[in-house]
Scaffold this active site. Structure first.
Site, PDB file in Angstrom:
ATOM      1  N   ASP A  54      15.530 -13.045  21.931  1.00  0.00           N
ATOM      2  CA  ASP A  54      16.063 -11.686  21.343  1.00  0.00           C
ATOM      3  C   ASP A  54      17.160 -12.101  20.450  1.00  0.00           C
ATOM      4  OD1 ASP A  54      17.171  -9.274  21.197  1.00  0.00           O
ATOM      5  OD2 ASP A  54      16.329  -8.613  23.086  1.00  0.00           O
ATOM      6  N   ASN A  77      19.844 -26.907  23.822  1.00  0.00           N
ATOM      7  CA  ASN A  77      18.889 -27.511  24.459  1.00  0.00           C
ATOM      8  C   ASN A  77      17.498 -26.774  24.663  1.00  0.00           C
ATOM      9  OD1 ASN A  77      17.816 -29.646  26.675  1.00  0.00           O
ATOM     10  ND2 ASN A  77      18.222 -27.702  27.702  1.00  0.00           N
ATOM     11  N   TYR A 141       5.517 -25.368  17.070  1.00  0.00           N
ATOM     12  CA  TYR A 141       6.488 -26.244  17.793  1.00  0.00           C
ATOM     13  C   TYR A 141       7.013 -27.466  16.894  1.00  0.00           C
ATOM     14  CZ  TYR A 141       8.584 -29.307  21.480  1.00  0.00           C
ATOM     15  OH  TYR A 141       9.546 -29.910  22.235  1.00  0.00           O
ATOM     16  N   LYS A 145      10.730 -27.754  15.518  1.00  0.00           N
ATOM     17  CA  LYS A 145      11.347 -29.107  15.828  1.00  0.00           C
ATOM     18  C   LYS A 145      11.833 -29.994  14.506  1.00  0.00           C
ATOM     19  CE  LYS A 145      11.973 -28.423  20.261  1.00  0.00           C
ATOM     20  NZ  LYS A 145      13.232 -28.344  20.726  1.00  0.00           N
TER      21      LYS A 145
END
Length: 241
Positions: A54, A77, A141, A145
């Site tokens: 959010d 992290n 992903y 990344k």
């Protein structure tokens, strides 16, 4: 009062929790951001509950922390995988993980940067992934990344003159809830994957926090803009999930 304050997203468990505990043992104050309460406690731990997916909630949390803490370390992290084959991947997957892996770190650092610049010191870290090199079912992903690496390198160049370093730790398969959400714990599939990793085993939480501690260290100010693969050799050898 501690000399250093580290904000760790996803600090409630796993890699973030291990790193937080080790930093507190070194005298740091740690602020953990996560959607749920931490699975550990310590007088040096402060928790802010926030959903980093959010943007508005992230901005509010960033402002609150900046008003109450002199942040010296930001450890990005928190991460989610959302695996899908190409045929099932959606733009919404990309948008969500872009916010989590890239947007939230940007908002947080913008809030903490004035204090870091005034101090002439800062450490900004990312939890990347060996998947940035490509893994099946990781469209969103892997893309986000990989984006972390480019963003970190850009920030490293912009901030080097202020004594602020920016680096990425990119794990391979690590025994965490994210991993076991895809590979059943104790399964034949888990054992087979471990055999395909050049060092012959899966990574541990401690393997990854060791790397983070190196980049966190105030004495390691001559290393910036780097990506360290902590993957048992998986970044240079064939491996798939």
């Amino acid at each position: 009062m501690s000399k250093y304050t580290a904000v760790i997203t996803g600090g409630s468990k796993g890699i973030g929790a291990d790193l937080g505990q080790r930093l507190i043992a070194k005298g740091y104050t740690v602020v953990s951001l996560s959607r749920g309460a931490p699975e550990w406690s310590d007088p040096g731990l402060h928790h802010v509950e926030v959903d980093l997916l959010d943007p508005s909630a992230t901005a509010r949390a960033a402002a609150e922390i900046a008003a109450n803490h002199d942040v010296t370390h930001l450890v990005n992290n928190a991460g989610m995988i959302w695996p899908n084959l190409l045929e099932e991947a959606t733009p919404e997957d990309l948008a969500g993980l872009t916010q989590l892996h890239l947007g939230a770190p940007l908002t947080l650092l913008q809030a903490f940067l004035p204090a870091m610049k005034a101090r002439g010191f800062g450490r900004v870290l990312f939890n990347g992934s060996r998947a940035a090199l490509g893994v099946p079912t990781r469209t969103a992903y892997s893309a986000t990344k990989a984006g972390i690496i480019g963003m970190a390198r850009t920030w490293a160049l912009e901030l080097a003159g202020h004594g602020i370093t920016v680096n990425v730790v990119s794990p391979g398969p690590v025994q965490t809830d994210n991993f076991w959400g895809i590979i059943p714990k104790g399964s034949d599939r888990e054992a087979e994957l471990a055999k395909r990793i050049p060092v012959g085993r899966l990574g541990t939480v401690r393997d990854i926090s060791n790397a983070f501690l190196f980049f966190c260290d105030p004495e390691n100010g001559f290393v910036t803009g780097q990506t360290l693969y902590v993957c048992g050799g998986g970044s240079v050898g064939a491996m798939s999930l």
